[in-house]
Design an enzyme around this catalytic site. Sequence first.
Site, mmCIF file in Angstrom:
data_model
loop_
_atom_site.group_PDB
_atom_site.id
_atom_site.type_symbol
_atom_site.label_atom_id
_atom_site.label_comp_id
_atom_site.label_asym_id
_atom_site.label_seq_id
_atom_site.Cartn_x
_atom_site.Cartn_y
_atom_site.Cartn_z
ATOM 1 N N ARG A 98 0.844 -1.251 0.017
ATOM 2 C CA ARG A 98 0.058 0.118 0.017
ATOM 3 C C ARG A 98 0.745 1.209 -0.074
ATOM 4 O O ARG A 98 1.792 1.250 0.977
ATOM 5 C CB ARG A 98 -0.834 -0.087 1.260
ATOM 6 C CG ARG A 98 -1.527 1.236 1.482
ATOM 7 C CD ARG A 98 -2.308 1.295 2.675
ATOM 8 N NE ARG A 98 -3.488 2.254 2.538
ATOM 9 C CZ ARG A 98 -3.425 3.165 3.554
ATOM 10 N NH1 ARG A 98 -2.989 2.977 4.821
ATOM 11 N NH2 ARG A 98 -4.336 4.324 3.579
ATOM 12 N N GLU A 142 -9.195 -3.682 2.314
ATOM 13 C CA GLU A 142 -8.167 -2.979 1.412
ATOM 14 C C GLU A 142 -7.145 -4.027 1.107
ATOM 15 O O GLU A 142 -6.597 -3.898 -0.193
ATOM 16 C CB GLU A 142 -7.474 -1.911 1.810
ATOM 17 C CG GLU A 142 -8.441 -0.587 2.152
ATOM 18 C CD GLU A 142 -8.230 0.398 3.318
ATOM 19 O OE1 GLU A 142 -8.543 0.124 4.254
ATOM 20 O OE2 GLU A 142 -7.688 1.330 2.681
#
Length: 408
Positions: free
Chosen positions: A95, A394
């Site tokens: 990320r 996510e």
Amino acid sequence: MNQNNTNNPIAILVINCGSSSVKFSLIQPHTGDTLLSGLAECLLTKQASITLKHAQEKTVLPLTSPFDHQSALAVLVQHLHDNNLVNMIKAVGHRVVHGGEKYAQPVLITAKVEQEINQLAALAPLHNPANLIGIKACKTAFSQLPQVAIFDTAFHQTMPEKAYLYGIPSTLYTEHGIRRYGFHGTSHYFVAKQAASLLNKPLSECHLISAHLGNGCSITAIKAGESVDTSLGMTPLEGVMMGTRSGDIDAGIIFHLVNKLGYNIDDVDTLLNKKSGLLGLSQLSNDCRTLEDAMLNSLDEKEQKQATLALRVFCYRIAKSIASYSASLTQLDALIFTGGIGENSSWVRAEIIKQLGLLNFFVCDEKNTAARFGQGGNIAKENARACLVIATNEEWVIAEQSAKLLEL
Ligand code: AMP
């Protein structure tokens, strides 16, 4: 494409690296199954530890010198070896908070990409350097694996100019990149996709407003499956009020703080990012659970009043922001609630929805109360516009997009 099956399972190691923490999970990209997850925290201090959750067991281990990200990854690598999980890992997905205008899609990390993530640190000084630490540490720990970056800003790159420009001299955008970028993109994208499946139509035909309400909060308008506006801006300080962040304020307050009240610019930064929001208004906590508890149960009248006021301001500002996105859309299928607060707080959801009657949002109390702790679904009254509670994931998006990029 290599279909994931029990004979030939593959997994992506998903890494979310902060300056003193590494969050990781091992995810099967085609199913979203999490095989292992954990968190290394208090890095660069002697209290550094790593928590591993694997096969329903939780293990907490202290880290050894130099107590850094590499020390944490060394323990993870050993654990993966000990449990025969290494061979199934085909890539590491990172990320990365800021991808600027350059990265609207996931990308294979090369030396050039690292350099660009570093340059973008000017726009995300707290996050991109920490993300790079994770990338470098994983390149050493998993030298044979491809590393992929998934950017938190990417989903919002479809915003039109009218949504991403500030009303300030245009040269600040053209010469210095000062514009709205938005964050939480991976989360908004994931819940939009889930909403499409609940609404039983393709994402490209869905018109949604998504409210990611956690410690950080953002609202996104999604038109035909694409982000067309979002409440976080050049930095994650704009928009609605959050746990410790103020969200929108009159910029003139900053001049007043500096010129009249003796604040320096670092004090203002700390005030608006770390001491404001729910924490600042309540003077009690940034945590929604603590505030709800104080509102409902506190015997201290002052505490009870402040907690109630903070939560009411929080909800009103969010409701106002949601309503403002009716200017970005021509149709609206549903409102989505996600994030720790959005997924769990029936009080916050009800308080927001009851201020949105003009948009035909009305809550069903029974369904709303039932939707928490992973239990989602439509909490709207019959004949009212859909309000969907959807748990975000996510990590799964990062695993899925890494696998897709690498054609796994
Ligand atoms: P996140 O940043 O998405 O992990 O969300 C953290 C926020 O979710 C904190 O303010 C928590 O208090 C809030 N939260 C988590 N569970 C609940 C719950 N059951 N009721 C109300 N708020 C919750």
